[in-house]
Design a protein around this motif. Structure first.
Motif, PDB file in Angstrom:
ATOM      1  N   CYS A 181       0.841  -1.205   0.000  1.00 62.90           N
ATOM      2  CA  CYS A 181       0.000   0.000   0.000  1.00 62.90           C
ATOM      3  C   CYS A 181       0.874   1.251   0.000  1.00 62.90           C
ATOM      4  O   CYS A 181       1.860   1.339   0.719  1.00 62.90           O
ATOM      5  N   LYS A 182       0.519   2.215  -0.851  1.00 63.66           N
ATOM      6  CA  LYS A 182       1.268   3.475  -0.905  1.00 63.66           C
ATOM      7  C   LYS A 182       0.478   4.632  -0.320  1.00 63.66           C
ATOM      8  O   LYS A 182       0.801   5.798  -0.574  1.00 63.66           O
ATOM      9  N   LYS A 183      -0.570   4.323   0.404  1.00 63.82           N
ATOM     10  CA  LYS A 183      -1.344   5.341   1.132  1.00 63.82           C
ATOM     11  C   LYS A 183      -1.923   6.407   0.203  1.00 63.82           C
ATOM     12  O   LYS A 183      -1.920   7.595   0.556  1.00 63.82           O
ATOM     13  N   CYS A 184      -2.395   5.999  -0.964  1.00 68.66           N
ATOM     14  CA  CYS A 184      -2.900   7.010  -1.904  1.00 68.66           C
ATOM     15  C   CYS A 184      -4.286   7.517  -1.512  1.00 68.66           C
ATOM     16  O   CYS A 184      -4.707   8.583  -1.941  1.00 68.66           O
ATOM     17  N   GLY A 185      -5.010   6.719  -0.739  1.00 66.62           N
ATOM     18  CA  GLY A 185      -6.309   7.174  -0.250  1.00 66.62           C
ATOM     19  C   GLY A 185      -7.482   6.894  -1.177  1.00 66.62           C
ATOM     20  O   GLY A 185      -8.629   7.219  -0.858  1.00 66.62           O
ATOM     21  N   CYS A 232      -8.957   4.092  -2.102  1.00 66.57           N
ATOM     22  CA  CYS A 232      -9.941   3.124  -1.598  1.00 66.57           C
ATOM     23  C   CYS A 232     -10.848   3.779  -0.558  1.00 66.57           C
ATOM     24  O   CYS A 232     -12.060   3.554  -0.545  1.00 66.57           O
ATOM     25  N   PRO A 268      -4.978   2.826   5.021  1.00 71.01           N
ATOM     26  CA  PRO A 268      -6.422   2.661   5.179  1.00 71.01           C
ATOM     27  C   PRO A 268      -6.725   1.635   6.272  1.00 71.01           C
ATOM     28  O   PRO A 268      -5.913   0.753   6.536  1.00 71.01           O
ATOM     29  N   CYS A 295      -7.589   0.063  -6.580  1.00 71.13           N
ATOM     30  CA  CYS A 295      -6.300   0.183  -5.895  1.00 71.13           C
ATOM     31  C   CYS A 295      -5.185   0.029  -6.920  1.00 71.13           C
ATOM     32  O   CYS A 295      -5.079  -1.006  -7.576  1.00 71.13           O
ATOM     33  N   PRO A 296      -4.341   1.047  -7.080  1.00 71.81           N
ATOM     34  CA  PRO A 296      -3.283   0.966  -8.100  1.00 71.81           C
ATOM     35  C   PRO A 296      -2.184  -0.030  -7.725  1.00 71.81           C
ATOM     36  O   PRO A 296      -1.346  -0.351  -8.548  1.00 71.81           O
ATOM     37  N   ALA A 351      -3.157  -3.773  -3.250  1.00 69.20           N
ATOM     38  CA  ALA A 351      -2.858  -3.860  -1.819  1.00 69.20           C
ATOM     39  C   ALA A 351      -4.121  -4.082  -0.993  1.00 69.20           C
ATOM     40  O   ALA A 351      -4.054  -4.121   0.223  1.00 69.20           O
ATOM     41  N   ILE A 352      -5.251  -4.200  -1.642  1.00 74.29           N
ATOM     42  CA  ILE A 352      -6.482  -4.401  -0.882  1.00 74.29           C
ATOM     43  C   ILE A 352      -7.287  -5.509  -1.556  1.00 74.29           C
ATOM     44  O   ILE A 352      -7.363  -5.565  -2.785  1.00 74.29           O
TER      45      ILE A 352
HETATM   46  S1  SF4 Z   1      -6.033   2.285  -2.842  1.00 67.66           S
HETATM   47 FE1  SF4 Z   1      -4.494   0.712  -2.390  1.00 67.66          FE
HETATM   48  S2  SF4 Z   1      -2.577   1.798  -2.260  1.00 67.66           S
HETATM   49 FE2  SF4 Z   1      -4.175   3.331  -2.131  1.00 67.66          FE
HETATM   50  S3  SF4 Z   1      -4.511   3.559   0.057  1.00 67.66           S
HETATM   51 FE3  SF4 Z   1      -5.955   2.033  -0.639  1.00 67.66          FE
HETATM   52  S4  SF4 Z   1      -4.906   0.098  -0.330  1.00 67.66           S
HETATM   53 FE4  SF4 Z   1      -3.382   1.680  -0.199  1.00 67.66          FE
END
Ligand code: SF4
Ligand SMILES: Cc1ncc(C[n+]2csc(CCOP(=O)(O)OP(=O)(O)O)c2C)c(N)n1
Ligand code: SF4
Ligand code: SF4
Ligand SMILES: [Mg+2]
Lengths: 273, 99, 382
Positions: free
Chosen positions: B42-46, B48, B65, B83-84, B87-88
């Motif tokens: 996960c890169k914490k892009c937000g 999701c 997340p 999710c790019p 990671a989810i």
């Molecule tokens: S969309 Fe994927 S990469 Fe971005 S915050 Fe959610 S889990 Fe992390």
């Protein structure tokens, strides 16, 4: 629908390291997932997929996938792909290019591949900017936008890539966004099934450069912009040019049929033998 | 490498990030539809969090997340699809359909 | 395609001989763009390749021509393209790619006169250095230069063999006179022509590392679409073809690229020599100039002058060993070429003061005549 992370693990190269190279929230990752799902859905064997890319952030896509993969030169992916398709006609050849890759340096190859109707599915990752080199203007950068190479505002007008390839003779043309992921999966699947030169133009946010230059601060802002501004093709037909300013027209724009180059070449083989 | 003047892409080279071959750090829930987040990727892009139609996800203090409202999850999988970074993952409970 | 079993005497233009050679060598893919004086090669290919079950495609430009050629080769076919100066300039980026990704392919450059559009229907030899150094980045290259229709046939066959053996782009550097002159050629029976094919992997796909050195410096090459799924890139790569910046890996790759060819320098001394017995003066020439030179040397010998000819059939890698021998045995050498002195620089470089190196240059689009060379010889002897 199969679950992405599990499904994707069957297609990612186990020898590659993750997370992948793209910036947080970059649309190319979402496209990667969509492409894998469409290929899986189509039931193709890994051995029969030939994935070719040019140079740019999108050019880094094939290396992650366990197919036949080729990373070529900037703008010229279609030329290599043409050679491979003709040498190995059984391959399902897919080319992934950036907007600059496809419509600037590779514009000539794009229109001629469409005209020739070579049986290749082309995915153009349109982020309206040169991502990899740091945010210079591309042929799809909006008029007036200040970029790394147009600090006083971009003086040129953008291409409509889908219309360009339609005019050049592509038999299938669709545009989608990474926000509209299910539609994206669907049009890529359709394009793969289509015989001849098929094009999917994917609007994919470049968070790091286009995002910064347009003042859309986050991946979420950019995805929201896609959500708010996408207009289905059918609806767009009833809208004026002003109303369509800065909108993204989505859907299947072209779906026609004509003989492909390699089929015609095979006919010549039979006739001259 | 080619033209890696781009600051963004450099952030995520293997040197910068370290290697994670397999997803780790899953955040399991025990309700009908399970949503798992692999923090290693996960890169914490937000994305999701922002586009979950049911507000199931929130952003935790660590920036990752977090599944805050598990019961509301319909198993629609939009978070997974968008999710790019793969990671989810949504484990949809096939016996209930609260979509 | 001919399937003759006995030597065949035919009247052939150089371009035709080139095409016959390519087909005999097993070329089954051609992609190119028309350009004088190389168009005949393309037109003949368009007719003959489909008859031989091969692929012909006219591309939108020369960049595309060599791009598709590389693609055809990656797809498992022996592939070539042909062009002249302006197109050759456009091809340079992809020649570099082919060298880096180790994709066998043959590029014929029929040299025209002058820079730019220059003299399309006239000969010069202005691309000798470009053939060696035109493509960016440090990498080896193989360049052969025919002087007759027969040699155009023979060296095209051999260019394919080199390409397949070394997994390298190979350039056939011809000139307008060689390509357009029609002459009687005796073609060998097909069975007698030596043909080399690329080494393919024998390991199961899961064990295949596309760039692992098997000890020869030349990794076996799988074709795309035959069950080996691998990655090819123009980026520096590791033995699996994946991008790398690790110094140990980049160093190893670069050294292997050079060594795979330099280890065989002794096999790559391709030349013919004439009248070298007691030659005080040696004329060094290549391409169509070598023919005028041979005539000039015969005329000189008729006059009792001690003159010989060294005709170079391989220009790059430069035949240091062979040329050194002649520099040691001769009092003077004359390098005759249709440029302002490109190969003569190499001769001077290896000379190290052993012998006097004279040059005869002509850049007006006219061939160098035997009498011009003879005059230079007489001047040198005076
Ligand atoms: S969309 Fe994927 S990469 Fe971005 S915050 Fe959610 S889990 Fe992390
Ligand atoms: C011949 C050549 N010219 C220029 C470059 C530098 N270059 C690399 S990527 C790129 C632009 C990439 O933009 P785009 O095609 O839109 O792809 P993105 O990175 O946005 O995905 C450029 C100009 C190059 N590699 N090769
Ligand atoms: S620079 Fe832009 S296009 Fe490239 S990885 Fe980053 S966000 Fe994506
Ligand atoms: S599956 Fe749908 S409802 Fe559940 S967390 Fe993901 S986006 Fe929200
Ligand atoms: Mg771009």
């Amino acid at each position: 629908m199969k679950q992405t992370p599990q499904l994707i693990h069957r297609y990612l190269r186990s020898s590659k390291r993750f997370p992948h190279v793209w910036c947080p929230g970059c649309g190319i990752g979402i496209l990667l997932g969509a492409l894998v799902r469409a290929i899986d859905e189509g039931g193709y064997s890994k051995d029969d997929i030939m994935l070719v890319s040019g140079i740019g952030c999108s050019g880094r896509l094939p290396v992650y996938l366990d197919f036949n993969t080729l990373h070529t030169t900037h703008g010229r992916a279609l030329t290599f792909a043409t050679g491979i398709k003709l040498a190995k006609p059984h391959l399902k050849v897919i080319v992934v290019m950036g907007d600059g890759d496809a419509s600037s340096i590779g514009g000539n190859h794009l229109i001629h591949s469409a005209r020739r109707n070579i049986d290749i599915t082309t995915i153009i990752v349109n982020n309206q900017i040169y991502g990899m080199t740091g945010g210079q203007a591309s042929p799809t950068t909006p008029f007036g936008l200040a970029t790394a190479s147009s600090p006083y505002g971009h003086l040129e007008h953008p291409f409509d890539i889908s219309k360009l390839v339609e005019a050049a003779g592509a038999v299938f043309v669709a545009r989608s966004t990474v926000y509209h992921t299910k539609a994206l999966d669907r049009v890529i699947g359709q394009a793969l099934k289509k015989k001849g030169f098929s094009v999917v133009e994917v609007m994919a946010p470049c968070v790091t450069h286009f995002g910064k230059m347009t003042g859309m601060g986050s991946p979420v802002d950019m995805m929201r912009w896609q959500k708010d501004n996408a207009v289905p093709f059918e609806k767009a037909r009833e809208m004026s040019a002003e109303e369509l300013q800065n909108k993204i027209v989505t859907g299947v724009l072209v779906d026609i049929g004509k003989p492909t180059f390699h089929e015609e070449h095979a006919r010549i083989w039979r006739e001259v033998k | 490498m080619d033209d890696h003047g781009s600051t963004g892409i450099l952030l995520w080279t293997r040197e910068a990030h370290g290697a994670t071959i397999l997803p780790g750090g899953s955040d399991r829930n025990c309700q009908m539809n399970r949503v798992e987040i692999f923090k290693g990727w996960c890169k914490k892009c937000g994305i999701c969090v922002a586009f979950c139609p049911r507000g199931v996800l929130t952003t935790g203090d660590d920036g990752f997340p977090k599944v805050s409202n598990p019961d509301a999850c319909t198993g629609c999988r939009w978070c997974e699809l968008r999710c790019p970074d793969f990671a989810i993952v949504v484990q949809k409970d096939e016996h209930t359909d609260n979509a | 395609m001919s399937t003759q079993t006995t030597p065949e005497r035919v009247l052939l233009q150089g371009s035709e001989a080139c095409v016959r050679g390519a087909l005999a060598a097993g070329c089954r893919f051609y992609a190119g763009y028309p350009i004088t004086p190389a168009t005949e090669i393309m037109e003949l290919m368009s007719r003959m390749l489909p008859q031989a079950g091969g692929v012909f495609i006219q591309m939108e430009d020369e960049i595309a021509g060599i791009g598709a050629t590389i693609g055809g080769s990656l797809g498992g076919l022996k592939a070539m393209t042909a062009t002249s100066g302006p197109g050759f300039s456009l091809m340079q980026e992809h020649i570099s790619f082919a060298a880096m990704a180790e994709v066998p392919c043959v590029i014929v450059n029929v040299m025209r006169g002058g820079p730019s559009t220059g003299l399309p229907t006239r000969p010069m030899q202005g691309d000798v250095m470009q053939a060696r150094w035109g493509a960016h980045g440090d990498h080896p290259i193989l360049v052969v230069a025919p002087s007759s229709a027969y040699e155009f046939f023979d060296l095209t066959v051999k260019a394919f063999n080199l390409a397949e053996r070394y997994r390298s782009p190979v350039i056939v550097l011809a000139d307008e006179i060689v390509a357009h002159t029609r002459e009687s050629v005796v073609l060998p029976p097909l069975a007698e022509i030596e043909i080399e094919d690329r080494v393919k992997p024998t390991v199961p796909p899961e064990w295949y590392s596309p760039y692992r050195d098997p000890g020869t410096g030349i990794p076996p090459m799988a074709a795309f679409g035959e069950g080996y799924r691998f990655h090819v890139t123009g980026l520096m790569h590791d033995i699996n073809g994946f991008p790398t910046q690790r110094q140990d890996e980049t160093q190893e790759l670069m050294m292997r690229l050079f060594n795979k060819i330099s280890k065989d320098f002794h096999l790559l001394q391709w030349y013919d020599s004439y009248y070298d017995e007691g030659a005080e003066i040696t004329v060094i020439a290549y391409g169509s100039v070598a023919r005028s030179a041979l005539r000039a040397v015969k005329m000189a010998r008729d006059k009792g002058l001690p003159v010989g000819l060294l005709k170079l059939k391989m220009l790059w890698p430069f035949m240091r060993r062979t040329v050194m021998q002649y520099l040691e045995s001769s009092r003077k050498v004359i390098v005759a070429e249709m440029n302002m002195g490109q190969l003569s620089r190499e001769v001077k470089r290896v000379n190290q003061g052993k012998c006097e190196v004279l040059t005869l240059n002509k850049i007006d689009g006219q061939m160098i005549t035997p009498s011009e060379i003879l005059a230079k010889v007489e001047e040198a002897l005076a």
